[in-house]
Design a protein around this motif. Structure first.
Motif, mmCIF file in Angstrom:
data_model
loop_
_atom_site.group_PDB
_atom_site.id
_atom_site.type_symbol
_atom_site.label_atom_id
_atom_site.label_comp_id
_atom_site.label_asym_id
_atom_site.label_seq_id
_atom_site.Cartn_x
_atom_site.Cartn_y
_atom_site.Cartn_z
ATOM 1 N N PRO A 290 21.010 7.050 -4.810
ATOM 2 C CA PRO A 290 21.281 8.036 -5.872
ATOM 3 C C PRO A 290 20.805 9.440 -5.503
ATOM 4 O O PRO A 290 21.497 10.425 -5.788
ATOM 5 C CB PRO A 290 20.508 7.467 -7.074
ATOM 6 N N VAL A 291 19.635 9.526 -4.881
ATOM 7 C CA VAL A 291 19.135 10.841 -4.450
ATOM 8 C C VAL A 291 20.049 11.425 -3.375
ATOM 9 O O VAL A 291 20.403 12.614 -3.413
ATOM 10 C CB VAL A 291 17.685 10.733 -3.925
ATOM 11 N N SER A 292 20.457 10.591 -2.428
ATOM 12 C CA SER A 292 21.357 11.048 -1.370
ATOM 13 C C SER A 292 22.668 11.560 -1.949
ATOM 14 O O SER A 292 23.166 12.626 -1.564
ATOM 15 C CB SER A 292 21.639 9.909 -0.387
ATOM 16 N N LEU A 293 23.238 10.797 -2.866
ATOM 17 C CA LEU A 293 24.503 11.187 -3.488
ATOM 18 C C LEU A 293 24.358 12.503 -4.236
ATOM 19 O O LEU A 293 25.229 13.386 -4.156
ATOM 20 C CB LEU A 293 24.974 10.075 -4.440
ATOM 21 N N GLY A 294 23.250 12.664 -4.947
ATOM 22 C CA GLY A 294 23.016 13.897 -5.692
ATOM 23 C C GLY A 294 22.857 15.099 -4.775
ATOM 24 O O GLY A 294 23.420 16.171 -5.044
ATOM 25 N N VAL A 295 22.124 14.937 -3.691
ATOM 26 C CA VAL A 295 21.923 16.034 -2.738
ATOM 27 C C VAL A 295 23.243 16.438 -2.099
ATOM 28 O O VAL A 295 23.567 17.627 -1.995
ATOM 29 C CB VAL A 295 20.891 15.633 -1.654
ATOM 30 N N ILE A 296 24.030 15.460 -1.666
ATOM 31 C CA ILE A 296 25.312 15.742 -1.014
ATOM 32 C C ILE A 296 26.248 16.491 -1.950
ATOM 33 O O ILE A 296 26.857 17.506 -1.574
ATOM 34 C CB ILE A 296 25.961 14.438 -0.523
ATOM 35 N N CYS A 297 26.375 16.006 -3.187
ATOM 36 C CA CYS A 297 27.260 16.666 -4.163
ATOM 37 C C CYS A 297 26.775 18.079 -4.472
ATOM 38 O O CYS A 297 27.585 19.010 -4.581
ATOM 39 C CB CYS A 297 27.338 15.839 -5.446
ATOM 40 N N ALA A 298 25.460 18.241 -4.637
ATOM 41 C CA ALA A 298 24.909 19.557 -4.961
ATOM 42 C C ALA A 298 25.150 20.548 -3.822
ATOM 43 O O ALA A 298 25.543 21.698 -4.054
ATOM 44 C CB ALA A 298 23.410 19.437 -5.255
ATOM 45 N N VAL A 299 24.939 20.106 -2.583
ATOM 46 C CA VAL A 299 25.146 20.990 -1.427
ATOM 47 C C VAL A 299 26.603 21.420 -1.332
ATOM 48 O O VAL A 299 26.909 22.597 -1.114
ATOM 49 C CB VAL A 299 24.708 20.295 -0.121
ATOM 50 N N LEU A 300 27.523 20.475 -1.534
ATOM 51 C CA LEU A 300 28.945 20.810 -1.462
ATOM 52 C C LEU A 300 29.346 21.775 -2.572
ATOM 53 O O LEU A 300 30.136 22.706 -2.354
ATOM 54 C CB LEU A 300 29.785 19.537 -1.538
ATOM 55 N N ALA A 301 28.814 21.573 -3.762
ATOM 56 C CA ALA A 301 29.142 22.458 -4.884
ATOM 57 C C ALA A 301 28.637 23.874 -4.629
ATOM 58 O O ALA A 301 29.371 24.857 -4.812
ATOM 59 C CB ALA A 301 28.543 21.902 -6.179
ATOM 60 N N VAL A 302 27.395 23.977 -4.199
ATOM 61 C CA VAL A 302 26.816 25.298 -3.923
ATOM 62 C C VAL A 302 27.561 25.977 -2.780
ATOM 63 O O VAL A 302 27.881 27.178 -2.844
ATOM 64 C CB VAL A 302 25.317 25.170 -3.589
ATOM 65 N N THR A 303 27.869 25.219 -1.729
ATOM 66 C CA THR A 303 28.580 25.790 -0.576
ATOM 67 C C THR A 303 29.948 26.326 -0.973
ATOM 68 O O THR A 303 30.352 27.412 -0.550
ATOM 69 C CB THR A 303 28.751 24.724 0.522
ATOM 70 N N THR A 304 30.658 25.563 -1.785
ATOM 71 C CA THR A 304 31.995 25.992 -2.219
ATOM 72 C C THR A 304 31.923 27.268 -3.050
ATOM 73 O O THR A 304 32.690 28.219 -2.828
ATOM 74 C CB THR A 304 32.675 24.879 -3.039
ATOM 75 N N VAL A 305 30.997 27.307 -3.998
ATOM 76 C CA VAL A 305 30.870 28.479 -4.872
ATOM 77 C C VAL A 305 30.487 29.720 -4.064
ATOM 78 O O VAL A 305 31.097 30.790 -4.204
ATOM 79 C CB VAL A 305 29.835 28.214 -5.990
ATOM 80 N N THR A 306 29.475 29.593 -3.209
ATOM 81 C CA THR A 306 29.032 30.763 -2.432
ATOM 82 C C THR A 306 30.104 31.201 -1.437
ATOM 83 O O THR A 306 30.256 32.395 -1.174
ATOM 84 C CB THR A 306 27.724 30.457 -1.676
ATOM 85 N N SER A 307 30.865 30.238 -0.884
ATOM 86 C CA SER A 307 31.940 30.583 0.053
ATOM 87 C C SER A 307 33.021 31.395 -0.637
ATOM 88 O O SER A 307 33.478 32.426 -0.117
ATOM 89 C CB SER A 307 32.550 29.310 0.648
ATOM 90 N N LEU A 308 33.442 30.947 -1.808
ATOM 91 C CA LEU A 308 34.504 31.644 -2.528
ATOM 92 C C LEU A 308 34.050 33.037 -2.974
ATOM 93 O O LEU A 308 34.833 33.997 -2.933
ATOM 94 C CB LEU A 308 34.954 30.814 -3.734
ATOM 95 N N ARG A 309 32.788 33.145 -3.376
ATOM 96 C CA ARG A 309 32.263 34.465 -3.765
ATOM 97 C C ARG A 309 32.215 35.400 -2.556
ATOM 98 O O ARG A 309 32.596 36.569 -2.659
ATOM 99 C CB ARG A 309 30.871 34.307 -4.370
ATOM 100 N N ALA A 310 31.755 34.899 -1.424
ATOM 101 C CA ALA A 310 31.678 35.722 -0.212
ATOM 102 C C ALA A 310 33.070 36.140 0.243
ATOM 103 O O ALA A 310 33.285 37.285 0.656
ATOM 104 C CB ALA A 310 30.970 34.951 0.895
#
Length: 328
Positions: A290-310
């Motif tokens: 569960p921790v692994s799944l949460g970390v992976i999803c969170a990293v992908l979400a943050v990466t996508t948002v920051t990429s689109l903003r940049a």
């Protein structure tokens, strides 16, 4: 999870049936894939993966289901990196738009077969040598560091370079200089010749081996069950063709993707090292699924948002420069 031979056979047959349905419904006739078609099939494959995960939940409980979803999301995110290379391959071989879906379908099937071999080998090694987790973990951490260094340096592949296998095939077997529909071979003056269609299919399939070198150890860091490793890879790869057409224009905007993937690989690398220490009798905490799944999803979400903003800021800055140049 104890999986019988019958379950393995049914799973493989089920995947073959899904691939056949995908081909006969959407891929049999060469055509340019629209965004609507790509989006529809992308949703279909994601839903199928979700249903498979829910089936694991019903049959095996939360642990195998959690491992499948974590593995599927990880493999899916790592496979997006493949798309950059696929774009370069399509450009190098000048693949007509109408034939690209056929190229990707066969290329992905070749990649899946090769990955199955890697998975079988990895499972056999893990079963006999538990210390391999140290090597897997160290390799993933090194790969993560390498990705960060490349991202900071702004390195990006601009040209596709054929691998040794492909060069050997082209030297050994003569080929035509143009496409003949979706045919893989043609006969000219009594001589059997390859077409560029076969060459580019082999390029797609064999190039994926390079990506499997980090994605396979990564998913073994989440689960050591070969059945879950294989099915997660299968569902992630089989939706890759539609994803290519759906987010083709979005790829260049994912400017922080390498950072996100490096964090995920580094995290799984640390998880593997901790697991290896635990197997060696060292009292260390292990990272749960569960921790692994949460970390992976969170990293992908943050990466996508920051990429689109940049990407948006870069476009705005470019537009401002263009307006200033026009005023001058």
């Amino acid at each position: 999870m104890d999986v019988s031979l019958t379950m393995w056979l049914l799973t493989v047959l089920g995947l073959c049936a899904l691939v056949a349905a995908d081909f006969f419904i959407g891929g049999r006739k060469p055509h340019e894939v629209s965004l609507k078609e790509a989006g529809t099939w992308t949703v279909v494959w994601v839903v199928l993966a979700a249903l498979f995960g829910l089936g694991l939940l019903a049959l095996g409980g939360g642990e195998p289901a959690g491992e499948f979803f974590a593995g599927y999301i990880t493999e899916k995110s790592l496979s997006v990196d493949n798309l950059f290379v696929f774009v370069l391959i399509m450009a190098k071989f000048s693949v007509p738009a109408a034939y690209q879906q056929r190229v990707l379908m066969v290329g992905v099937l070749i990649a899946l077969v090769l990955r199955a071999v890697f998975i079988g080998a990895g499972a056999a090694i893990i079963a006999n040598f538990s210390w391999i987790f140290y090597l897997f973990g160290a390799f993933l951490i090194w790969t993560a560091w390498k990705l960060i260094q490349e991202a900071r340096a702004g390195e990006q592949e601009e040209e596709y370079e054929e691998n040794r296998f492909l060069k050997a095939v082209e030297r050994r077997f003569p080929s035509t200089d143009r496409y003949h529909g979706t045919r893989l071979f043609v006969v000219r003056n009594g001589q059997r010749l390859m077409t560029p269609m076969l060459i580019v299919m082999l390029a797609i399939g064999t190039t994926d081996v390079l990506f499997a070198l980090d994605s396979i150890p990564a998913i073994f860091g989440l689960t050591q069950d070969p059945y879950i490793v294989f099915t997660a890879n299968a569902f992630a790869l089989m939706g890759l063709r539609q994803l290519y057409f759906l987010i083709g224009g979005l790829l260049r905007k994912l400017v922080h993707l390498s950072y996100g993937l490096s964090v995920i690989l580094g995290f799984i690398g640390v998880k593997l090292v901790l697991h290896a220490l635990h197997e060696s009798g060292v009292s260390v905490p292990e990272i749960s699924i569960p921790v692994s799944l949460g970390v992976i999803c969170a990293v992908l979400a943050v990466t996508t948002v920051t990429s689109l903003r940049a990407a948006r800021k870069a476009e705005d800055a470019a537009g401002a420069r263009d307006r200033q140049g026009a005023d001058v």
